[in-house]
Design a protein around this motif. Structure first.
Motif, PDB file in Angstrom:
ATOM      1  N   THR A 161       0.919  -1.087   0.024  1.00 37.04           N
ATOM      2  CA  THR A 161      -0.096   0.069  -0.091  1.00 37.04           C
ATOM      3  C   THR A 161       0.832   1.324   0.000  1.00 37.04           C
ATOM      4  O   THR A 161       0.830   2.183  -0.595  1.00 37.04           O
ATOM      5  CB  THR A 161      -0.994   0.284   0.984  1.00 37.04           C
ATOM      6  OG1 THR A 161      -1.639  -1.110   1.102  1.00 37.04           O
ATOM      7  CG2 THR A 161      -1.928   1.162   1.240  1.00 37.04           C
ATOM      8  N   ALA A 162       2.175   1.437   0.685  1.00 34.13           N
ATOM      9  CA  ALA A 162       2.611   2.286   0.824  1.00 34.13           C
ATOM     10  C   ALA A 162       3.567   2.740  -0.508  1.00 34.13           C
ATOM     11  O   ALA A 162       3.655   3.823  -0.789  1.00 34.13           O
ATOM     12  CB  ALA A 162       3.929   2.435   2.087  1.00 34.13           C
ATOM     13  N   VAL A 163       3.972   1.543  -1.171  1.00 36.33           N
ATOM     14  CA  VAL A 163       4.572   1.867  -2.516  1.00 36.33           C
ATOM     15  C   VAL A 163       3.594   2.388  -3.405  1.00 36.33           C
ATOM     16  O   VAL A 163       3.867   3.207  -4.287  1.00 36.33           O
ATOM     17  CB  VAL A 163       5.225   0.259  -3.007  1.00 36.33           C
ATOM     18  CG1 VAL A 163       5.882   0.618  -4.482  1.00 36.33           C
ATOM     19  CG2 VAL A 163       6.293   0.182  -1.870  1.00 36.33           C
ATOM     20  N   VAL A 164       2.404   1.795  -3.389  1.00 40.69           N
ATOM     21  CA  VAL A 164       1.534   2.149  -4.405  1.00 40.69           C
ATOM     22  C   VAL A 164       1.107   3.596  -4.225  1.00 40.69           C
ATOM     23  O   VAL A 164       0.606   4.437  -5.170  1.00 40.69           O
ATOM     24  CB  VAL A 164       0.066   1.257  -4.522  1.00 40.69           C
ATOM     25  CG1 VAL A 164      -1.177   1.763  -5.220  1.00 40.69           C
ATOM     26  CG2 VAL A 164       0.554  -0.042  -4.904  1.00 40.69           C
ATOM     27  N   MET A 165       0.778   4.108  -3.055  1.00 36.39           N
ATOM     28  CA  MET A 165       0.467   5.423  -2.695  1.00 36.39           C
ATOM     29  C   MET A 165       1.649   6.223  -3.051  1.00 36.39           C
ATOM     30  O   MET A 165       1.461   7.361  -3.875  1.00 36.39           O
ATOM     31  CB  MET A 165       0.244   5.691  -1.046  1.00 36.39           C
ATOM     32  CG  MET A 165      -1.024   5.152  -0.608  1.00 36.39           C
ATOM     33  SD  MET A 165      -1.269   5.178   1.057  1.00 36.39           S
ATOM     34  CE  MET A 165      -1.112   6.908   1.533  1.00 36.39           C
TER      35      MET A 165
ATOM     36  N   ILE B 141       3.698   5.761  -5.492  1.00 34.10           N
ATOM     37  CA  ILE B 141       3.836   5.693  -6.921  1.00 34.10           C
ATOM     38  C   ILE B 141       2.730   6.725  -7.585  1.00 34.10           C
ATOM     39  O   ILE B 141       2.856   7.474  -8.402  1.00 34.10           O
ATOM     40  CB  ILE B 141       3.590   4.443  -7.583  1.00 34.10           C
ATOM     41  CG1 ILE B 141       4.977   3.617  -7.208  1.00 34.10           C
ATOM     42  CG2 ILE B 141       3.392   4.562  -9.169  1.00 34.10           C
ATOM     43  CD1 ILE B 141       4.759   1.928  -7.686  1.00 34.10           C
ATOM     44  N   TRP B 142       1.546   6.595  -6.960  1.00 29.13           N
ATOM     45  CA  TRP B 142       0.275   7.307  -7.171  1.00 29.13           C
ATOM     46  C   TRP B 142       0.790   8.895  -7.014  1.00 29.13           C
ATOM     47  O   TRP B 142       0.205   9.871  -7.806  1.00 29.13           O
ATOM     48  CB  TRP B 142      -0.954   7.306  -6.434  1.00 29.13           C
ATOM     49  CG  TRP B 142      -2.128   7.976  -6.824  1.00 29.13           C
ATOM     50  CD1 TRP B 142      -2.552   8.845  -5.696  1.00 29.13           C
ATOM     51  CD2 TRP B 142      -2.911   7.993  -8.025  1.00 29.13           C
ATOM     52  NE1 TRP B 142      -3.660   9.453  -6.649  1.00 29.13           N
ATOM     53  CE2 TRP B 142      -3.943   8.820  -7.802  1.00 29.13           C
ATOM     54  CE3 TRP B 142      -2.917   7.096  -8.976  1.00 29.13           C
ATOM     55  CZ2 TRP B 142      -4.902   9.272  -8.563  1.00 29.13           C
ATOM     56  CZ3 TRP B 142      -3.876   7.384  -9.949  1.00 29.13           C
ATOM     57  CH2 TRP B 142      -4.941   8.542  -9.950  1.00 29.13           C
ATOM     58  N   PHE B 143       1.208   9.272  -5.839  1.00 24.94           N
ATOM     59  CA  PHE B 143       1.535  10.602  -5.308  1.00 24.94           C
ATOM     60  C   PHE B 143       2.554  11.141  -6.721  1.00 24.94           C
ATOM     61  O   PHE B 143       2.433  12.323  -7.059  1.00 24.94           O
ATOM     62  CB  PHE B 143       2.435  10.367  -4.146  1.00 24.94           C
ATOM     63  CG  PHE B 143       2.519  12.136  -3.678  1.00 24.94           C
ATOM     64  CD1 PHE B 143       1.663  13.125  -3.113  1.00 24.94           C
ATOM     65  CD2 PHE B 143       3.985  12.551  -3.744  1.00 24.94           C
ATOM     66  CE1 PHE B 143       1.940  14.149  -2.898  1.00 24.94           C
ATOM     67  CE2 PHE B 143       4.185  13.776  -3.450  1.00 24.94           C
ATOM     68  CZ  PHE B 143       3.368  14.555  -2.890  1.00 24.94           C
TER      69      PHE B 143
ATOM     70  N   THR C 250      -2.529  12.207   0.421  1.00 21.55           N
ATOM     71  CA  THR C 250      -1.745  11.008   0.277  1.00 21.55           C
ATOM     72  C   THR C 250      -0.332  11.075   0.677  1.00 21.55           C
ATOM     73  O   THR C 250       0.166  10.210   1.364  1.00 21.55           O
ATOM     74  CB  THR C 250      -1.588  10.748  -1.215  1.00 21.55           C
ATOM     75  OG1 THR C 250      -2.925  10.777  -2.066  1.00 21.55           O
ATOM     76  CG2 THR C 250      -0.780   9.513  -1.731  1.00 21.55           C
ATOM     77  N   LEU C 251       0.217  12.279   0.656  1.00 21.60           N
ATOM     78  CA  LEU C 251       1.527  12.280   1.216  1.00 21.60           C
ATOM     79  C   LEU C 251       1.378  12.218   2.815  1.00 21.60           C
ATOM     80  O   LEU C 251       2.138  11.699   3.398  1.00 21.60           O
ATOM     81  CB  LEU C 251       2.142  13.880   0.781  1.00 21.60           C
ATOM     82  CG  LEU C 251       3.433  14.058   1.363  1.00 21.60           C
ATOM     83  CD1 LEU C 251       4.389  12.933   0.832  1.00 21.60           C
ATOM     84  CD2 LEU C 251       3.934  15.487   1.156  1.00 21.60           C
ATOM     85  N   ALA C 252       0.325  12.887   3.357  1.00 22.37           N
ATOM     86  CA  ALA C 252       0.200  12.741   4.983  1.00 22.37           C
ATOM     87  C   ALA C 252       0.200  11.526   5.271  1.00 22.37           C
ATOM     88  O   ALA C 252       0.537  10.968   6.458  1.00 22.37           O
ATOM     89  CB  ALA C 252      -1.159  13.552   5.360  1.00 22.37           C
ATOM     90  N   PHE C 253      -0.758  10.457   4.522  1.00 19.19           N
ATOM     91  CA  PHE C 253      -0.766   9.106   4.894  1.00 19.19           C
ATOM     92  C   PHE C 253       0.295   8.532   4.900  1.00 19.19           C
ATOM     93  O   PHE C 253       0.763   7.733   5.564  1.00 19.19           O
ATOM     94  CB  PHE C 253      -2.092   8.569   4.013  1.00 19.19           C
ATOM     95  CG  PHE C 253      -3.243   8.763   4.408  1.00 19.19           C
ATOM     96  CD1 PHE C 253      -3.814   8.355   5.742  1.00 19.19           C
ATOM     97  CD2 PHE C 253      -4.242   9.419   3.657  1.00 19.19           C
ATOM     98  CE1 PHE C 253      -5.014   8.707   6.229  1.00 19.19           C
ATOM     99  CE2 PHE C 253      -5.347   9.594   4.040  1.00 19.19           C
ATOM    100  CZ  PHE C 253      -5.752   9.335   5.369  1.00 19.19           C
ATOM    101  N   LEU C 254       1.256   8.839   3.938  1.00 16.98           N
ATOM    102  CA  LEU C 254       2.714   8.085   3.823  1.00 16.98           C
ATOM    103  C   LEU C 254       3.457   8.495   4.973  1.00 16.98           C
ATOM    104  O   LEU C 254       4.219   7.709   5.290  1.00 16.98           O
ATOM    105  CB  LEU C 254       3.009   8.543   2.409  1.00 16.98           C
ATOM    106  CG  LEU C 254       2.814   7.862   1.121  1.00 16.98           C
ATOM    107  CD1 LEU C 254       3.317   8.476  -0.065  1.00 16.98           C
ATOM    108  CD2 LEU C 254       3.435   6.473   1.090  1.00 16.98           C
TER     109      LEU C 254
END
Length: 71
Positions: free
Chosen positions: A27-31, A33-35, A49-53
């Motif tokens: 999930t972290a990798v996909v987030m 990549i999406w960011f 998205t950055l905050a969740f990472l």
């Protein structure tokens, strides 16, 4: 401890731990990549998205330090 026909033992708990850890990493990798995709292609910052990472990274490092000091 019994749950229906299956006995819940250490192997079950370890498999659950490993699968949860793998899901968090994927999930972290996909987030990430999406960011990066949205930033580079569309020029849009998704701060949520950055905050969740960041929360994921801080939690991971915090748990690592805690378990290292208490083990």
């Amino acid at each position: 401890m019994f749950f229906g026909k299956w006995k819940l033992d250490e192997r079950f708990l370890m498999h659950r731990l490993y699968s949860t850890r793998l899901a968090a990493v994927v999930t972290a990798v996909v987030m990430a990549i999406w960011f990066e995709y949205e930033l580079l292609v569309n020029g849009v910052y998704h701060w949520d998205t950055l905050a969740f990472l960041i929360v994921l990274a801080v939690t991971k490092v915090g748990a690592l330090i805690y378990y290292r000091l208490t083990n």
